[in-house]
Design a protein around this motif. Structure first.
Motif, mmCIF file in Angstrom:
data_model
loop_
_atom_site.group_PDB
_atom_site.id
_atom_site.type_symbol
_atom_site.label_atom_id
_atom_site.label_comp_id
_atom_site.label_asym_id
_atom_site.label_seq_id
_atom_site.Cartn_x
_atom_site.Cartn_y
_atom_site.Cartn_z
ATOM 1 N N LEU A 93 -74.924 -10.595 3.632
ATOM 2 C CA LEU A 93 -76.092 -10.217 4.135
ATOM 3 C C LEU A 93 -76.140 -8.465 3.888
ATOM 4 N N GLN A 94 -74.790 -7.860 3.765
ATOM 5 C CA GLN A 94 -74.843 -6.423 3.530
ATOM 6 C C GLN A 94 -75.388 -6.328 1.994
ATOM 7 N N LYS A 95 -74.794 -6.915 0.969
ATOM 8 C CA LYS A 95 -75.278 -6.976 -0.248
ATOM 9 C C LYS A 95 -77.070 -7.219 -0.375
ATOM 10 N N ASP A 96 -77.395 -8.269 0.286
ATOM 11 C CA ASP A 96 -78.919 -8.328 0.224
ATOM 12 C C ASP A 96 -79.550 -7.066 1.055
ATOM 13 N N LYS A 97 -78.897 -6.489 1.890
ATOM 14 C CA LYS A 97 -79.701 -5.431 2.485
ATOM 15 C C LYS A 97 -79.682 -4.267 1.325
ATOM 16 N N GLU A 98 -78.569 -4.030 0.929
ATOM 17 C CA GLU A 98 -78.186 -2.928 -0.132
ATOM 18 C C GLU A 98 -79.453 -3.079 -1.579
ATOM 19 N N ILE A 99 -79.542 -4.541 -1.735
ATOM 20 C CA ILE A 99 -80.463 -4.586 -2.793
ATOM 21 C C ILE A 99 -81.789 -4.588 -2.521
ATOM 22 N N LYS A 100 -82.238 -4.910 -1.448
ATOM 23 C CA LYS A 100 -83.523 -4.701 -0.513
ATOM 24 C C LYS A 100 -83.875 -3.028 -0.521
ATOM 25 N N ALA A 101 -83.031 -2.483 -0.144
ATOM 26 C CA ALA A 101 -82.941 -0.890 -0.247
ATOM 27 C C ALA A 101 -83.300 -0.329 -1.303
ATOM 28 N N LEU A 102 -82.403 -0.747 -2.417
ATOM 29 C CA LEU A 102 -82.602 -0.033 -3.945
ATOM 30 C C LEU A 102 -83.957 -0.641 -4.485
ATOM 31 N N THR A 103 -84.337 -1.752 -4.124
ATOM 32 C CA THR A 103 -85.812 -2.275 -4.460
ATOM 33 C C THR A 103 -86.924 -1.484 -3.961
ATOM 34 N N LEU A 104 -86.631 -1.108 -2.856
ATOM 35 C CA LEU A 104 -87.624 -0.409 -1.974
ATOM 36 C C LEU A 104 -87.808 1.141 -2.519
ATOM 37 N N VAL A 105 -86.603 1.711 -2.951
ATOM 38 C CA VAL A 105 -86.661 3.046 -3.569
ATOM 39 C C VAL A 105 -87.224 3.130 -4.967
ATOM 40 N N GLU A 106 -86.767 2.078 -5.758
ATOM 41 C CA GLU A 106 -87.484 1.890 -7.106
ATOM 42 C C GLU A 106 -88.902 1.614 -7.051
ATOM 43 N N ASP A 107 -89.374 0.989 -6.050
ATOM 44 C CA ASP A 107 -90.913 0.650 -5.875
ATOM 45 C C ASP A 107 -91.619 1.823 -5.509
ATOM 46 N N ILE A 108 -90.851 2.681 -4.586
ATOM 47 C CA ILE A 108 -91.466 3.990 -4.209
ATOM 48 C C ILE A 108 -91.483 5.161 -5.343
ATOM 49 N N GLU A 109 -90.383 5.141 -6.348
ATOM 50 C CA GLU A 109 -90.359 5.947 -7.503
ATOM 51 C C GLU A 109 -91.471 5.678 -8.284
ATOM 52 N N LYS A 110 -91.727 4.142 -8.582
ATOM 53 C CA LYS A 110 -92.795 3.772 -9.676
ATOM 54 C C LYS A 110 -94.101 4.332 -8.957
ATOM 55 N N MET A 111 -94.412 4.041 -7.556
ATOM 56 C CA MET A 111 -95.827 4.527 -7.041
ATOM 57 C C MET A 111 -96.083 5.985 -7.171
ATOM 58 N N ASN A 112 -95.017 6.686 -7.204
ATOM 59 C CA ASN A 112 -95.033 8.158 -7.162
ATOM 60 C C ASN A 112 -95.420 8.554 -8.731
ATOM 61 N N ALA A 113 -94.781 7.730 -9.590
ATOM 62 C CA ALA A 113 -94.989 8.071 -10.884
ATOM 63 C C ALA A 113 -96.543 7.515 -11.461
ATOM 64 N N PHE A 114 -96.962 6.778 -10.865
ATOM 65 C CA PHE A 114 -98.090 6.145 -11.060
ATOM 66 C C PHE A 114 -99.302 6.929 -10.554
ATOM 67 N N TRP A 115 -99.065 7.608 -9.429
ATOM 68 C CA TRP A 115 -99.955 8.440 -8.960
ATOM 69 C C TRP A 115 -99.786 9.926 -9.456
ATOM 70 N N GLU A 116 -98.742 10.351 -9.830
ATOM 71 C CA GLU A 116 -98.885 11.327 -10.575
ATOM 72 C C GLU A 116 -99.392 11.268 -11.916
ATOM 73 N N ARG A 117 -99.499 10.439 -12.706
ATOM 74 C CA ARG A 117 -100.295 9.982 -14.033
ATOM 75 C C ARG A 117 -101.669 10.021 -13.408
ATOM 76 N N GLN A 118 -101.907 9.414 -12.601
ATOM 77 C CA GLN A 118 -103.482 9.334 -12.055
ATOM 78 C C GLN A 118 -103.965 10.673 -11.804
ATOM 79 N N ASP A 119 -103.085 11.580 -11.042
ATOM 80 C CA ASP A 119 -103.628 12.917 -11.012
ATOM 81 C C ASP A 119 -103.704 13.716 -12.073
ATOM 82 N N ALA A 120 -102.920 13.486 -13.055
ATOM 83 C CA ALA A 120 -102.838 14.460 -14.434
ATOM 84 C C ALA A 120 -104.039 13.874 -15.033
#
Length: 98
Positions: free
Chosen positions: A67-94
């Motif tokens: 369960l701890q490993k699953d939570k860590e993987i979920k947290a890492l996936t969430l961080v990666e998703d946020i980074e991807k969204m930020n990169a997408f919106w930065e490209r859109q703003d550019a």
């Protein structure tokens, strides 16, 4: 194990047999505990809030690491998703600025 079988075993094969029997009993015990949790969860389900999972009610020691490993993987996936969204919106703003 019969008396004759015991005397024909070497110490190593005896300990292997004992360890195998212990593992078998451990698996059987875990299965019984999981069935107990299933019954308990089924009885409590009408009174629990929506989205409650079996592991929210009772977590076994052998499940905690997974369960701890699953939570860590979920947290890492969430961080990666946020980074991807930020990169997408930065490209859109550019694109809008040019």
């Amino acid at each position: 194990m019969s008396f004759d079988e015991f005397y024909y075993l070497t110490p190593r094969s005896f300990f292997n047999a004992v360890n195998g029997q212990r593992k078998k009993e451990d698996v059987y015990s875990k299965e019984r505990w999981i069935m107990t949790r299933e019954i308990m969860f089924s009885a409590m389900k009408p009174y629990l809030p929506e989205g409650t999972e079996k592991t929210d009610i009772l977590v076994f020691q052998w499940e905690q690491k997974q369960l701890q490993k699953d939570k860590e993987i979920k947290a890492l996936t969430l961080v990666e998703d946020i980074e991807k969204m930020n990169a997408f919106w930065e490209r859109q703003d550019a694109v809008k600025k040019s």
